[in-house]
Design an enzyme around this catalytic site. Structure first.
Site, PDB file in Angstrom:
ATOM      1  N   GLY A   1       3.863  47.875  32.427  1.00  0.00           N
ATOM      2  CA  GLY A   1       3.949  48.917  31.399  1.00  0.00           C
ATOM      3  C   GLY A   1       4.787  50.076  31.882  1.00  0.00           C
ATOM      4  N   ASN A   2       4.655  51.188  31.229  1.00  0.00           N
ATOM      5  CA  ASN A   2       5.428  52.350  31.658  1.00  0.00           C
ATOM      6  C   ASN A   2       4.612  53.621  31.466  1.00  0.00           C
ATOM      7  OD1 ASN A   2       5.835  53.309  28.891  1.00  0.00           O
ATOM      8  ND2 ASN A   2       7.034  51.447  28.700  1.00  0.00           N
ATOM      9  N   ARG A   3       5.099  54.686  32.046  1.00  0.00           N
ATOM     10  CA  ARG A   3       4.387  55.960  31.953  1.00  0.00           C
ATOM     11  C   ARG A   3       4.703  56.630  30.626  1.00  0.00           C
ATOM     12  NH1 ARG A   3       2.793  57.510  36.964  1.00  0.00           N
ATOM     13  NH2 ARG A   3       3.979  56.665  38.706  1.00  0.00           N
TER      14      ARG A   3
END
Ligand code: C5P
Length: 399
Positions: free
Chosen positions: A206-208
Site C-alpha cells: 500500500g502507500n502512505r
C-alpha cells in the site's frame, strides 16, 4: 476568507437541556465569520445564562418581546438564515401553529430567510403524533428539519432525540447558504485515501495516505450544496457528515466504481493516492513465514485511473481536479500531467517538504489550471486548502 464571512445568522435557543451545545454552535458560527443574533426563550434562560451567549456573540441577546418592540421585525428581516437549536417540542408546536407569543416565535414568524430547526427532546416526546405533525407541517412549509440523532439522552435513556453535534449543524447551515455555488445540486465524485494490493489474504502492498485531503474536499463540496460521492480506500477516518461513501480496497475496484459513476457526474476530484504497482500474483492462502529463502514479490503496473477514464470524462464533460506529487521540475511536470491526463486543474505538492502532503494535517499546494494560470498557496490546514481549491474551481465554472 472564512466560510460564513459577511453572513448574518439568527440563532434561536429554546429550553432544552441541549441549550449548552448551542453555545458551542455559536462559537463555531462566529469563528466561521458569521454575525450572530441570539434570541432565547425564557425556558432557555433557566438552563443557560444570556450572558454566555452575549459574550460569545458580542451582541445583545433578546428574550423579552416588549424590551424593544420592533426588534423581532428587524432581526427577522436582516438574517440570511435562522436556526432553532435546540428546538423543543413546545417551540415546534408553536411554530407549526403560527403563534407569535414570545420574542422567539415572533422573530421566526417575521423571518423572510430560510429556517433550520434542530429538534432535541426525550425519545417519547419525539415519537408523539403531535410532534410528528408539527414536524410535517413545518417541512411542508419549506422549513428545514435536521432530525435529532440517536444516542444517550439527558435522563439516561437511549433513543432518538439528541441534538445533532454543532459541526453537523454548522455543515447544514453552510449548505443552506451556499445555493449560489455552481456545484449546488450537482454530483461531485471525490476519491480519497490509499489503495491496497493484496500479497495474500492478510498482507498487502500500500502507500502512505490518510485520506484527509479527500475528506476535506468532500465536506467542502457537500457544504456548497453538491451531491457528493466519496470513493474511499482504507483509512482510519470516520465517514464525513453529508457525502455518500463507497469503500474500496484495490485500485481496480476504484476504477470500476468510477467507470460506473462518472457518466452523470459533474466533477471528479481525484485525491486518492492510487498505488501504481500491484502484486502480480497474489496468493489465495496466507503465505507461511517459514518459506525458505524469503519471498520475492513481482510487482506490475496497475491502472492509471485518470488516464483510463480520460475518454469517458471527456465524453461526459466531467470537470476534473487531480493532485500531483513531484520532486524535480514540479510545475513543468504537473502541467504535462494535467494535459496528458485530461484534467482541468491540478494541485501540485512538492515532495519532501516537512509537515505537508501525505498523512499530514497541513498541505502546501500550487494550483495550476488548464489555461496556464499558476497560484502558489501558503501552508494551510487541509480544510482550508480544500476551500481554496473549490473556490478556484467555482470561479472557472462561473467564467
Ligand atoms: O501520475 P501521478 O500519480 O502523479 O498523478 C497524480 C494524479 O493521478 C492524482 O490525482 C491521482 O489520484 C491520479 N492517479 C491515478 N491513477 C494512478 C495514480 C495516480 O488516477 N494509478
Amino acid at each position: 476568507m472564512r466560510p460564513l464571512d459577511g453572513r448574518r445568522i439568527l440563532l434561536v435557543v429554546s429550553g432544552g437541556i441541549a441549550a449548552y451545545k448551542s453555545a458551542i454552535l455559536l462559537r463555531r458560527l462566529t469563528a466561521s465569520g458569521a454575525q450572530v443574533d441570539v434570541v432565547m426563550t425564557s425556558a432557555a434562560q433557566k438552563l443557560v445564562g444570556a450572558a454566555t451567549f452575549e459574550a460569545l456573540s458580542g451582541r445583545t441577546v433578546f428574550s423579552d418581546l416588549w424590551e424593544r418592540p420592533l426588534a423581532h421585525i428587524e432581526l427577522g428581516r436582516d438574517a440570511d438564515l435562522a436556526v432553532v437549536a435546540p428546538a423543543t417540542a413546545n417551540i415546534l408546536g408553536r411554530m407549526a401553529m403560527g403563534l407569535a407569543d414570545d420574542m422567539a416565535t415572533s422573530t421566526l414568524l417575521a423571518a423572510a430567510c430560510p429556517i433550520l430547526v434542530c429538534p432535541a427532546m426525550n425519545v417519547r416526546m419525539w415519537d408523539q403524533p403531535a410532534t410528528r405533525e408539527s414536524i410535517e407541517r413545518l417541512a411542508a412549509r419549506g422549513i428545514h428539519v435536521l432530525e435529532p440523532a440517536h444516542g444517550e439522552l439527558a435522563e439516561g435513556e437511549v433513543g432518538v432525540g439528541r441534538l445533532e453535534e454543532p459541526e453537523v449543524i454548522l455543515a447544514h447551515i453552510g449548505r443552506l447558504l451556499e445555493t449560489a455555488s455552481p456545484l449546488a445540486g450537482r454530483k461531485v465524485i471525490v476519491t480519497a485515501g490509499p489503495t491496497r494490493s493484496p500479497i495474500d489474504p492478510v498482507r498487502f502492498v500500500g502507500n502512505r495516505s490518510s485520506g484527509r485531503m479527500g475528506w476535506a474536499l468532500a465536506s467542502s463540496a457537500w457544504r456548497r450544496g453538491a451531491e457528493v460521492l466519496l470513493v474511499a480506500g482504507p483509512t482510519e477516518l470516520k465517514p464525513p457528515y453529508g457525502p455518500a461513501v463507497v469503500r474500496v480496497e484495490e485500485s481496480r475496484e476504484m476504477l470500476e466504481v468510477l467507470s460506473r459513476e462518472l457518466p452523470d457526474a459533474y466533477a471528479l476530484l481525484m485525491t486518492a493516492a492510487v498505488s501504481d504497482f500491484l502484486v502480480a500474483e497474489p496468493a489465495a492462502h496466507k503465505i507461511k513465514k517459514e518459506l525458505a529463502g524469503g519471498l520475492d514479490l513481482r510487482l506490475e503496473r496497475g491502472p492509471d485511473i485518470l488516464a483510463e477514464t480520460k475518454e469517458l470524462r471527456a465524453r461526459h464533460a466531467v470537470v476534473t481536479l487531480g493532485f500531483a506529487l513531484e520532486t524535480d521540475a514540479p510545475v513543468e511536470n504537473a502541467t504535462r500531467k494535467l494535459q496528458a491526463k485530461g484534467m482541468d486543474m491540478v494541485a501540485l505538492n512538492v515532495a519532501g517538504r516537512e509537515g505537508t502532503g501525505l498523512e499530514a494535517e497541513m498541505n502546501q499546494v500550487t494550483i495550476i489550471d488548464v489555461a496556464g494560470a499558476i497560484e502558489e498557496l501558503p501552508l494551510l490546514p487541509k480544510e482550508e486548502v480544500a476551500d481554496r481549491l473549490l473556490d478556484r474551481l467555482e470561479e472557472r465554472l462561473r467564467g
